[in-house]
Write a protein that holds these residues in place. Structure first.
Motif, PDB file in Angstrom:
ATOM      1  N   ILE A   1       8.077 -38.206   2.983  1.00  0.00           N
ATOM      2  CA  ILE A   1       7.524 -39.532   3.262  1.00  0.00           C
ATOM      3  C   ILE A   1       8.481 -40.353   4.124  1.00  0.00           C
ATOM      4  O   ILE A   1       8.069 -41.179   4.931  1.00  0.00           O
ATOM      5  CB  ILE A   1       7.164 -40.280   1.949  1.00  0.00           C
ATOM      6  N   LEU A   2       9.791 -40.116   3.981  1.00  0.00           N
ATOM      7  CA  LEU A   2      10.784 -40.880   4.736  1.00  0.00           C
ATOM      8  C   LEU A   2      10.731 -40.608   6.237  1.00  0.00           C
ATOM      9  O   LEU A   2      11.167 -41.427   7.034  1.00  0.00           O
ATOM     10  CB  LEU A   2      12.188 -40.589   4.200  1.00  0.00           C
ATOM     11  N   VAL A   3      10.206 -39.458   6.599  1.00  0.00           N
ATOM     12  CA  VAL A   3      10.161 -39.087   8.001  1.00  0.00           C
ATOM     13  C   VAL A   3       8.963 -39.709   8.710  1.00  0.00           C
ATOM     14  O   VAL A   3       9.025 -40.016   9.898  1.00  0.00           O
ATOM     15  CB  VAL A   3      10.132 -37.540   8.147  1.00  0.00           C
ATOM     16  N   ASN A   4       7.865 -39.948   7.978  1.00  0.00           N
ATOM     17  CA  ASN A   4       6.651 -40.367   8.670  1.00  0.00           C
ATOM     18  C   ASN A   4       6.020 -41.675   8.200  1.00  0.00           C
ATOM     19  O   ASN A   4       4.991 -42.075   8.714  1.00  0.00           O
ATOM     20  CB  ASN A   4       5.605 -39.245   8.613  1.00  0.00           C
ATOM     21  N   TYR A   5       6.617 -42.371   7.248  1.00  0.00           N
ATOM     22  CA  TYR A   5       5.971 -43.592   6.757  1.00  0.00           C
ATOM     23  C   TYR A   5       5.878 -44.682   7.827  1.00  0.00           C
ATOM     24  O   TYR A   5       4.957 -45.500   7.811  1.00  0.00           O
ATOM     25  CB  TYR A   5       6.676 -44.144   5.514  1.00  0.00           C
ATOM     26  N   GLN A   6       6.810 -44.687   8.800  1.00  0.00           N
ATOM     27  CA  GLN A   6       6.837 -45.738   9.809  1.00  0.00           C
ATOM     28  C   GLN A   6       5.545 -45.799  10.625  1.00  0.00           C
ATOM     29  O   GLN A   6       5.197 -46.848  11.153  1.00  0.00           O
ATOM     30  CB  GLN A   6       8.029 -45.558  10.769  1.00  0.00           C
ATOM     31  N   GLN A   7       4.841 -44.663  10.727  1.00  0.00           N
ATOM     32  CA  GLN A   7       3.590 -44.643  11.478  1.00  0.00           C
ATOM     33  C   GLN A   7       2.435 -45.272  10.702  1.00  0.00           C
ATOM     34  O   GLN A   7       1.428 -45.646  11.285  1.00  0.00           O
ATOM     35  CB  GLN A   7       3.217 -43.198  11.854  1.00  0.00           C
TER      36      GLN A   7
END
Length: 153
Positions: A98-104
């Protein structure tokens, strides 16, 4: 983990043989073996000597966890310069994707603004510098997380 395993792991971490520990404590090697196998327990004086020998407090010896000890040693050896080189999102993202893609998906600015307000409040009310305020807020989040997890059980 039981005390015998803790004693074994602490001894191994200290690089001592059963014979060396026995000699330093004035007991037999078989006694050390029995302690490590959980067949018998050292008395409080012997436990104190063991904790001193292994460079641990009694609490640390009782709760000795080799993995935690190794992580603590890495933390102690890591300075700011090394820490700044690490992409922590990528590193933790391997375990928590989740830390890799939550920003999107998450509108982070709104949360960032609220966190900035909390950080400013900690600095003003308690006189913390920026880093200390951040660490206190991180620790508060960890306490909330643990509390929620405990309530879910």
């Amino acid at each position: 983990m039981e005390l015998g395993n803790n004693l074994y792991n602490a001894r191994k971490k200290s690089g001592l043989s059963q014979e060396e520990v026995a000699e330093k404590l004035g007991v037999s090697r078989q006694t050390i073996s029995k302690w490590e196998l959980g067949e018998t327990l050292p008395d409080i004086r012997q436990s104190k000597k063991l904790s001193t020998l292994y460079h641990l407090s009694l609490d640390e010896l009782i709760d000795f966890d080799l993995d935690v000890q190794e992580i603590q040693e890495v933390i102690d050896k890591t300075n700011e310069e090394i820490s700044d080189k690490v992409d922590w999102t990528k590193a933790w993202g391997k375990k928590y994707p989740i830390l890799v893609n939550y920003q999107q998906r998450v509108y982070t600015s709104a949360y960032a603004n609220e966190l900035e307000t909390l950080l400013d409040d900690l600095q003003k009310k308690y006189g913390y510098n920026e880093l200390d305020a951040f660490l206190v807020l991180k620790d508060i989040l960890a306490v909330v997380w643990k509390s929620r997890r405990a309530n879910d059980k």
